[in-house]
Design a protein around this motif. Structure first.
Motif, PDB file in Angstrom:
ATOM      1  N   ASP A 100     -76.484  83.261 -16.256  1.00  0.00           N
ATOM      2  CA  ASP A 100     -76.188  82.357 -15.141  1.00  0.00           C
ATOM      3  C   ASP A 100     -74.696  82.105 -14.988  1.00  0.00           C
ATOM      4  O   ASP A 100     -74.188  82.021 -13.861  1.00  0.00           O
ATOM      5  CB  ASP A 100     -76.912  81.023 -15.340  1.00  0.00           C
ATOM      6  CG  ASP A 100     -78.422  81.165 -15.326  1.00  0.00           C
ATOM      7  OD1 ASP A 100     -78.917  81.954 -14.505  1.00  0.00           O
ATOM      8  OD2 ASP A 100     -79.100  80.518 -16.127  1.00  0.00           O
ATOM      9  N   ASN A 103     -73.100  84.946 -13.162  1.00  0.00           N
ATOM     10  CA  ASN A 103     -73.545  84.980 -11.768  1.00  0.00           C
ATOM     11  C   ASN A 103     -72.915  83.851 -10.946  1.00  0.00           C
ATOM     12  O   ASN A 103     -72.562  84.035  -9.774  1.00  0.00           O
ATOM     13  CB  ASN A 103     -75.071  84.903 -11.703  1.00  0.00           C
ATOM     14  CG  ASN A 103     -75.725  86.165 -12.230  1.00  0.00           C
ATOM     15  OD1 ASN A 103     -75.082  87.216 -12.314  1.00  0.00           O
ATOM     16  ND2 ASN A 103     -76.989  86.085 -12.597  1.00  0.00           N
ATOM     17  N   SER A 130     -81.101  82.729 -12.965  1.00  0.00           N
ATOM     18  CA  SER A 130     -80.777  83.982 -12.282  1.00  0.00           C
ATOM     19  C   SER A 130     -80.714  85.119 -13.294  1.00  0.00           C
ATOM     20  O   SER A 130     -80.779  84.901 -14.508  1.00  0.00           O
ATOM     21  CB  SER A 130     -79.429  83.851 -11.571  1.00  0.00           C
ATOM     22  OG  SER A 130     -78.396  83.578 -12.509  1.00  0.00           O
ATOM     23  N   PHE A 132     -78.890  89.379 -13.810  1.00  0.00           N
ATOM     24  CA  PHE A 132     -77.960  90.415 -13.338  1.00  0.00           C
ATOM     25  C   PHE A 132     -78.578  91.768 -13.669  1.00  0.00           C
ATOM     26  O   PHE A 132     -78.765  92.111 -14.844  1.00  0.00           O
ATOM     27  CB  PHE A 132     -76.605  90.255 -14.025  1.00  0.00           C
ATOM     28  CG  PHE A 132     -75.565  91.246 -13.555  1.00  0.00           C
ATOM     29  CD1 PHE A 132     -75.053  91.170 -12.280  1.00  0.00           C
ATOM     30  CD2 PHE A 132     -75.093  92.240 -14.409  1.00  0.00           C
ATOM     31  CE1 PHE A 132     -74.084  92.068 -11.844  1.00  0.00           C
ATOM     32  CE2 PHE A 132     -74.129  93.144 -13.986  1.00  0.00           C
ATOM     33  CZ  PHE A 132     -73.627  93.056 -12.706  1.00  0.00           C
ATOM     34  N   ILE A 179     -78.818  89.422  -9.041  1.00  0.00           N
ATOM     35  CA  ILE A 179     -77.710  90.207  -8.494  1.00  0.00           C
ATOM     36  C   ILE A 179     -77.946  91.632  -8.950  1.00  0.00           C
ATOM     37  O   ILE A 179     -77.954  91.911 -10.155  1.00  0.00           O
ATOM     38  CB  ILE A 179     -76.338  89.687  -8.973  1.00  0.00           C
ATOM     39  CG1 ILE A 179     -76.092  88.274  -8.450  1.00  0.00           C
ATOM     40  CG2 ILE A 179     -75.232  90.630  -8.500  1.00  0.00           C
ATOM     41  CD1 ILE A 179     -74.762  87.668  -8.880  1.00  0.00           C
ATOM     42  N   GLN A 197     -73.040  95.373  -4.926  1.00  0.00           N
ATOM     43  CA  GLN A 197     -73.901  94.357  -5.524  1.00  0.00           C
ATOM     44  C   GLN A 197     -74.536  93.536  -4.419  1.00  0.00           C
ATOM     45  O   GLN A 197     -73.886  93.190  -3.432  1.00  0.00           O
ATOM     46  CB  GLN A 197     -73.108  93.470  -6.484  1.00  0.00           C
ATOM     47  CG  GLN A 197     -72.624  94.228  -7.712  1.00  0.00           C
ATOM     48  CD  GLN A 197     -72.075  93.337  -8.803  1.00  0.00           C
ATOM     49  OE1 GLN A 197     -72.361  92.143  -8.859  1.00  0.00           O
ATOM     50  NE2 GLN A 197     -71.277  93.918  -9.692  1.00  0.00           N
ATOM     51  N   LEU A 199     -77.738  90.459  -3.434  1.00  0.00           N
ATOM     52  CA  LEU A 199     -78.615  89.371  -3.870  1.00  0.00           C
ATOM     53  C   LEU A 199     -80.051  89.669  -3.475  1.00  0.00           C
ATOM     54  O   LEU A 199     -80.353  89.927  -2.299  1.00  0.00           O
ATOM     55  CB  LEU A 199     -78.157  88.056  -3.240  1.00  0.00           C
ATOM     56  CG  LEU A 199     -76.820  87.523  -3.765  1.00  0.00           C
ATOM     57  CD1 LEU A 199     -76.173  86.595  -2.745  1.00  0.00           C
ATOM     58  CD2 LEU A 199     -77.030  86.805  -5.090  1.00  0.00           C
ATOM     59  N   ARG A 254     -66.457  89.815 -13.170  1.00  0.00           N
ATOM     60  CA  ARG A 254     -67.509  89.090 -13.870  1.00  0.00           C
ATOM     61  C   ARG A 254     -67.435  89.276 -15.377  1.00  0.00           C
ATOM     62  O   ARG A 254     -67.696  88.344 -16.146  1.00  0.00           O
ATOM     63  CB  ARG A 254     -68.872  89.593 -13.361  1.00  0.00           C
ATOM     64  CG  ARG A 254     -70.078  88.929 -13.977  1.00  0.00           C
ATOM     65  CD  ARG A 254     -71.360  89.617 -13.517  1.00  0.00           C
ATOM     66  NE  ARG A 254     -72.533  88.801 -13.786  1.00  0.00           N
ATOM     67  CZ  ARG A 254     -73.147  88.750 -14.959  1.00  0.00           C
ATOM     68  NH1 ARG A 254     -72.676  89.444 -15.981  1.00  0.00           N
ATOM     69  NH2 ARG A 254     -74.218  87.989 -15.123  1.00  0.00           N
TER      70      ARG A 254
END
Length: 410
Positions: A100, A103, A130, A132, A179, A197, A199, A254
């Motif tokens: 998280d 993200n 969430s 990834f 993601i 990328q 969602l 990220r």
């Protein structure tokens, strides 16, 4: 760099340690008992502790933006992340757990206003979780240009097809958004512009969770690591983050903080393992005297303390460089600590297991699961070998340039 923590960090650390002592350590057993009742939900004790953490203003400590989080630098956050890392589920209590955190950073840095309103706000509030989705089973994902998942424009939508696995967090029922990294332009001659990328809501038609993957036999509930097949998953075009071909750019933004956050938490785990090792060695009698009287045991304790402190200092240096000069300028130091910290944690926890004997392998002390996590991080966010390959390449080029420039001529 200044190794002295600011007064604000000292106060936060004192409050965090007090919270851990009063609320977290005493309920570790309760957490695992409640987890047996519902593997992929949220244990009641976790819900209660999150409320307390928010009341204590120990929430979103990782976010440097003061409008959204605590407004701490990487260097200031390091000792707090280390403290949370002492208990595997503790980071989640303070809304500071992976994936998280990464993200939220992506959405904060790269998300549109609409994406932030729909997904970032509930993540910041701890209302949802969430995942990834990058790693794939059919290609060597350590080279992310290999990723085969397709993201194809179709009118006002994108259609996603692909096979992912070890997608951490995806099994939790509170995980509402992925993601997903995949290719929007597979024919682009620049392999680093092929990826994007996007969602993807976890309940979108065509998102098929196949099974939980285990780590040394652990399912790592309540987050887990899912194998997922995306089959003609259709999402609105506005779900794309930043634009087509920007996937690597987003990933690099990220991964810098994400990598060092893992290292911070691992240092906390290793420190706790060292403390357990030392206590066990004083309490356990073998051959008529405490284990701590054995030379080999003393050596294990001493080596572990040295290795933890070395990794801690390197983490702080990398964090300081990130704060001063940015993630890109600090990339070599980030690579160094990503190589050093997981291996250090594996070594220290392994020694602690050995000193605990057979009990160290079981569920009573938590060392075996800590080892499994530490070993995972030698692969997560890039395997050791990739970091060493890139670091070695960078250093060789730099030192050659310096020698040719006469800087090292004596």
């Amino acid at each position: 760099m200044d190794f002295e923590y600011s007064d604000r960090v000292k106060q936060l650390l004192e409050r965090l340690r007090g919270f851990m002592d009063e609320h977290v350590y005493p309920v570790e057993k309760t957490f695992h008992e409640q987890l047996q009742e519902d593997r992929w939900g949220e244990p009641k004790i976790l819900q209660e502790l999150k409320v307390k953490a928010r009341e204590a203003e120990l929430w979103n400590l990782f976010l440097p933006d003061p409008r959204l989080g605590a407004g701490l630098t990487n260097l200031e956050y390091a000792p707090l992340a280390e403290e949370m890392g002492r208990v595997l589920f503790a980071s989640e209590i303070f809304n500071c757990s992976a994936p998280d955190t990464g993200n939220m950073e992506v959405l904060t840095q790269y998300g549109s206003r609409e994406q932030q309103a729909q997904w970032l706000r509930p993540l910041l509030e701890g209302e949802i979780r969430s995942a990834f989705a990058m790693t794939e089973p059919k290609v060597a994902s350590s080279d992310a240009t290999n990723i085969e998942t397709s993201i194809v424009r179709d009118g006002d939508d994108y259609v996603i097809n692909g096979h992912k696995f070890y997608i951490s967090g995806a099994l939790n029922r509170r995980c509402k958004i992925f993601i997903v990294m995949g290719k929007t332009d597979a024919e682009n001659p620049d392999r680093y512009r092929q990826q994007s990328q996007i969602l993807v809501p976890s309940d979108a038609p065509g998102v098929n969770i196949i099974r939980p993957m285990t780590v040394f036999g652990y399912d790592d509930a309540p987050e887990g690591h899912a194998e997922i097949i995306f089959e003609n998953v259709r999402v609105p075009a506005e779900n794309l983050i930043l634009g087509e071909g920007r996937g690597f750019e987003i990933a690099q933004g990220r991964l810098g903080p994400g990598r060092i956050h893992h290292c911070m938490r691992l240092i906390g785990q290793a420190q706790r393992a060292l403390e357990m090792m030392a206590s066990r060695s004083e309490e356990r009698i073998a051959f008529g005297r405490p284990l701590s009287k054995q030379g080999s045991v003393r050596e294990d304790i001493a080596k572990s303390a040295c290795e933890i402190e070395q990794a801690r200092l390197l983490t702080l240096k990398a964090a300081d460089q990130m704060d001063r000069h940015g993630n890109k300028a600090a990339k070599d130091l980030i690579a160094m600590i990503k190589i050093v910290a997981p291996q250090m944690a594996c070594n220290v926890i392994d020694r602690a297991i050995q000193i605990h004997g057979a009990a160290g392998l079981g569920q009573d002390f938590g060392l075996a699961q800590q080892y499994a996590y530490a070993r995972t991080i030698r692969l997560a966010d890039g395997p050791d070998q990739v970091h060493m390959m890139q670091l070695g390449r960078n250093l060789a080029a730099r030192y050659l340039a310096e020698s040719q420039g006469g800087k090292h001529d004596h």
